[in-house]
Design a protein around this motif. Sequence first.
Motif, mmCIF file in Angstrom:
data_model
loop_
_atom_site.group_PDB
_atom_site.id
_atom_site.type_symbol
_atom_site.label_atom_id
_atom_site.label_comp_id
_atom_site.label_asym_id
_atom_site.label_seq_id
_atom_site.Cartn_x
_atom_site.Cartn_y
_atom_site.Cartn_z
ATOM 1 N N ARG A 209 -7.410 6.192 1.705
ATOM 2 C CA ARG A 209 -7.329 4.822 2.214
ATOM 3 C C ARG A 209 -6.601 4.726 3.554
ATOM 4 O O ARG A 209 -6.962 3.908 4.393
ATOM 5 C CB ARG A 209 -6.624 3.858 1.238
ATOM 6 N N ASN A 210 -5.520 5.500 3.743
ATOM 7 C CA ASN A 210 -4.652 5.273 4.901
ATOM 8 C C ASN A 210 -5.251 5.774 6.215
ATOM 9 O O ASN A 210 -4.645 5.582 7.270
ATOM 10 C CB ASN A 210 -3.279 5.918 4.683
ATOM 11 N N GLN B 105 2.034 -6.419 3.174
ATOM 12 C CA GLN B 105 1.507 -7.691 3.673
ATOM 13 C C GLN B 105 2.131 -8.819 2.873
ATOM 14 O O GLN B 105 2.123 -8.818 1.642
ATOM 15 C CB GLN B 105 -0.016 -7.764 3.558
ATOM 16 N N ALA C 157 -6.158 -0.699 11.069
ATOM 17 C CA ALA C 157 -6.033 -1.977 11.774
ATOM 18 C C ALA C 157 -4.720 -2.662 11.415
ATOM 19 O O ALA C 157 -4.143 -3.388 12.238
ATOM 20 C CB ALA C 157 -7.208 -2.883 11.429
ATOM 21 N N MET C 158 -4.231 -2.432 10.193
ATOM 22 C CA MET C 158 -2.936 -2.976 9.790
ATOM 23 C C MET C 158 -1.790 -2.090 10.253
ATOM 24 O O MET C 158 -0.770 -2.571 10.744
ATOM 25 C CB MET C 158 -2.864 -3.097 8.260
ATOM 26 N N TRP D 1 0.844 -1.187 0.000
ATOM 27 C CA TRP D 1 0.000 0.000 0.000
ATOM 28 C C TRP D 1 0.882 1.240 0.000
ATOM 29 O O TRP D 1 1.861 1.328 0.758
ATOM 30 C CB TRP D 1 -0.894 0.037 1.237
ATOM 31 N N GLU E 250 -8.574 4.984 6.750
ATOM 32 C CA GLU E 250 -9.754 4.140 6.884
ATOM 33 C C GLU E 250 -9.521 3.066 7.946
ATOM 34 O O GLU E 250 -8.382 2.689 8.231
ATOM 35 C CB GLU E 250 -10.086 3.502 5.534
ATOM 36 N N THR E 251 -10.614 2.583 8.520
ATOM 37 C CA THR E 251 -10.528 1.668 9.648
ATOM 38 C C THR E 251 -9.733 0.413 9.331
ATOM 39 O O THR E 251 -8.897 -0.024 10.133
ATOM 40 C CB THR E 251 -11.940 1.276 10.123
ATOM 41 N N ASP E 252 -9.948 -0.157 8.149
ATOM 42 C CA ASP E 252 -9.254 -1.407 7.827
ATOM 43 C C ASP E 252 -7.756 -1.184 7.649
ATOM 44 O O ASP E 252 -6.941 -2.044 8.008
ATOM 45 C CB ASP E 252 -9.863 -2.068 6.592
ATOM 46 N N TYR E 253 -7.379 -0.020 7.128
ATOM 47 C CA TYR E 253 -5.952 0.269 6.982
ATOM 48 C C TYR E 253 -5.307 0.505 8.346
ATOM 49 O O TYR E 253 -4.219 -0.006 8.636
ATOM 50 C CB TYR E 253 -5.729 1.487 6.083
#
Length: 205
Positions: A38-39, A57, A46-47, A5, A41-44
């Motif tokens: 994107r960076n 990843q 989380a990473m 990403w 956002e919740t899913d990002y």
Amino acid sequence: MLTLWGRENSSNVKKVRWLAAELGLSYQHIPAGGQFGRNRETDYLAMNPKGLIPCLQDDDLVLWESNTIVRYLAAKYGQQSLYLADHGQRANAEKWMDWAISLAVPFGSVFIGLVRTAPEQRDVALIAKQKAECERLLAIADDALSRQPWLSGPAFGIGDIPLGCIAYGWFNMDIERPSLPHLERWYQQLTARPAFRDTVMLPLT
């Protein structure tokens, strides 16, 4: 499957993309950061709770911090090329990766001030101060390169990658630069590498 990403014109993302190109690695590239979003956002997050780029990843492993990613990829995929088996030689190369962090802040001020800021909004004094600090630090690298062909030692390696990404901006901004002949020779060596040209030598924006 490797997934990366980050936006391709980020210096920190360039490090990873450059190394991947040197190693011939295939990966999925997901634009993130800057105009791509994107960076945050919740899913990002989380990473990567820092919300910065790059993020990598590799199967179940998720990494952030660009120098860590470079070290990891070199260790896993570059055992026969860019990853030095000798511990001392590897440490001597990797120290330049960490040293380049000290250059990132003053260089960032100069780059943002001259490339991303309108002339009437520039902090001329700050740019001059930080440019002088860049010159002081780059003289250290120039001195080292007077005794060896690469920061990594006798051959190109991961120690050359962080400064290489900064050096592209340094040598292509419209500024006066002191003569640093060994650094200039080293930079010309980088420009001869297809992986550097393809991933680092992008328009300055």
